[in-house]
Design a protein around this motif. Structure first.
Motif, PDB file in Angstrom:
ATOM      1  N   GLN A   1       0.826  -1.214   0.000  1.00 29.07           N
ATOM      2  CA  GLN A   1       0.000   0.000   0.000  1.00 29.07           C
ATOM      3  C   GLN A   1       0.857   1.259   0.000  1.00 29.07           C
ATOM      4  OE1 GLN A   1      -3.332  -0.280   2.979  1.00 29.07           O
ATOM      5  NE2 GLN A   1      -2.565  -2.366   3.192  1.00 29.07           N
TER       6      GLN A   1
ATOM      7  N   GLY B   1     -10.646  -0.166  10.718  1.00 32.82           N
ATOM      8  CA  GLY B   1      -9.609  -0.199   9.694  1.00 32.82           C
ATOM      9  C   GLY B   1      -8.735  -1.425   9.716  1.00 32.82           C
TER      10      GLY B   1
ATOM     11  N   ALA C   1      -6.910  -4.861   8.984  1.00 34.36           N
ATOM     12  CA  ALA C   1      -6.571  -5.418   7.676  1.00 34.36           C
ATOM     13  C   ALA C   1      -7.479  -6.571   7.288  1.00 34.36           C
ATOM     14  CB  ALA C   1      -5.113  -5.876   7.669  1.00 34.36           C
TER      15      ALA C   1
ATOM     16  N   GLN D   1     -10.595  -6.995   8.085  1.00 40.00           N
ATOM     17  CA  GLN D   1     -11.869  -6.429   7.634  1.00 40.00           C
ATOM     18  C   GLN D   1     -11.730  -5.809   6.249  1.00 40.00           C
ATOM     19  OE1 GLN D   1     -13.516  -3.304  10.109  1.00 40.00           O
ATOM     20  NE2 GLN D   1     -15.195  -2.892   8.706  1.00 40.00           N
ATOM     21  N   ARG D   2     -10.622  -5.107   6.023  1.00 36.83           N
ATOM     22  CA  ARG D   2     -10.418  -4.455   4.731  1.00 36.83           C
ATOM     23  C   ARG D   2     -10.313  -5.479   3.597  1.00 36.83           C
ATOM     24  NH1 ARG D   2      -8.458   0.820   4.749  1.00 36.83           N
ATOM     25  NH2 ARG D   2      -8.782   0.671   2.485  1.00 36.83           N
TER      26      ARG D   2
ATOM     27  N   PHE E   1      -7.918  -2.461  -1.591  1.00 38.10           N
ATOM     28  CA  PHE E   1      -7.721  -1.118  -1.049  1.00 38.10           C
ATOM     29  C   PHE E   1      -7.900  -0.023  -2.106  1.00 38.10           C
ATOM     30  CE2 PHE E   1      -5.715  -3.889   2.002  1.00 38.10           C
ATOM     31  CZ  PHE E   1      -6.015  -3.303   3.226  1.00 38.10           C
TER      32      PHE E   1
END
Length: 351
Positions: free
Chosen positions: A101, A149, A151, A153-154, A323
């Motif tokens: 990212q 936030g 990871a 879950q993202r 993302f």
């Protein structure tokens, strides 16, 4: 003016001692200058999964590589990446997906992974064994928990899409990381998105058998084939002191191999730093981590520390999708294998 013999002898002795001390200063300074200082940050508070770093310290592996490594606890695997990127640390133990990212957002500025420790990202969803949630499709209409936030879950929508789940029909409740298992066990949520190597032992600590009382949905088993945490270094350290990077990797590799061969010795090194830890629990955490995310079939073939370039490229694509990154870095921008020891030195047999 003459001094008595005893007083004169004392003056001579003091002068000689002072001269010897001053003469030794350059030697001590030279020895100190020979060691390259490295500030190293972990991904979390001390746990069994950090034991090899302290074993490397105790067995002199860092010193043998002319390194003076200072190890600090961390507050998140993604945070470790940003701390190295900001210049607060030279190296760390962090999440390669966070490296991806940052590399996408600031090409040429993000840290670089040089030794992959978690061959498999430890992202998972957990529900109670008696839950009506038996498949991922059953998650629709349910409420799951995650740190804001987080990871796992993202990355959930990515796993959902690959398994025919409408992610829009899943509700989320935010909570502190240390409350995830409690909230699930008390039925405040019906499932939780977790970091498996942490959650597994949190459940054990609360009197739950995570193998019998919990149903696990590991992302890696459901189409999200990501790498996880590893040793990463700053661009500056990579550029200015490549020999120190190579030494750091060699030292960690030796300690990881030693840890697999003798987990008790590694846990003993950890307990010296934090005697209040539950020794048996941390050994179990270490063995669980070795078994589930480190000593995979890929590692059996390619050795610990390395990655498969094709798989890494796919993983980068999945992170870009999850993302919504504007661009994707190449595998070479994220992982640099130039500092890895030969394959023979990275081969590890499962315990």
């Amino acid at each position: 003016m003459s001094f008595p013999v005893s007083r004169r002898a004392a003056v001579v002795a003091v002068s000689a001692a002072l001269g010897a001390s001053l003469a030794a200063l350059p030697v001590r300074e030279a020895r100190a200058q020979q060691l390259t200082p490295i500030k190293f940050v972990l991904d979390w508070k001390l746990q069994g999964i950090h034991a090899w770093y302290y074993l490397a310290e105790d067995r002199g592996y860092f010193a043998a590589e002319k390194l003076a490594v200072t190890i600090d606890q961390g507050d998140g695997s993604a945070a470790a990446v940003t701390k190295v990127m900001a210049g607060a640390y030279d190296a760390g133990f962090g999440d390669v997906n966070a490296v991806i990212q940052n590399a996408a957002a600031k090409p040429g500025a993000a840290p670089v992974m040089v030794y992959m420790v978690y061959n498999r990202a430890p992202f998972a969803l957990i529900v109670k064994a008696g839950s009506p949630i038996r498949t991922l499709k059953d998650l629709e209409g349910r409420t799951l928990g995650s740190p804001a936030g987080g990871a796992a879950q993202r990355m959930f929508p990515l796993m959902a899409a690959r398994n025919g789940v409408d992610a829009g029909k899943v509700k989320w409740t935010s909570m502190a990381p240390n409350l995830q298992e409690q909230m699930l066990l008390k039925d405040h949520v019906e499932g939780s998105a977790v970091f498996s190597v942490t959650s597994y032992m949190n459940l054990v600590a609360q009197g739950v058998d995570p193998d019998k009382d919990i149903r696990w949905f590991h992302y890696g088993d459901h189409g999200v084939d990501l790498y996880g945490n590893g040793v990463l270094v700053s661009r500056q350290l990579l550029r200015d002191k490549p020999q120190a990077v190579a030494g750091l990797v060699r030292a960690v590799n030796k300690a990881v191999r030693d840890t697999v061969a003798d987990p008790d010795a590694a846990i003993a090194a950890l307990m010296k730093r934090e005697p209040l830890l539950n020794q048996a629990l941390e050994k179990r955490r270490l063995l669980y981590t070795l078994r589930t995310v480190m000593l995979t079939p890929e590692v059996g073939t390619g050795g610990i520390g390395d990655v498969n370039d094709a798989r890494m490229t796919r993983a980068i694509g999945q992170v870009k999708e999850a993302f919504e990154l504007a661009n994707a870095p190449t595998a070479g921008e994220v992982f640099d294998r130039r500092f890895l020891p030969p394959l023979a030195e990275r081969k590890i047999a499962a315990p």
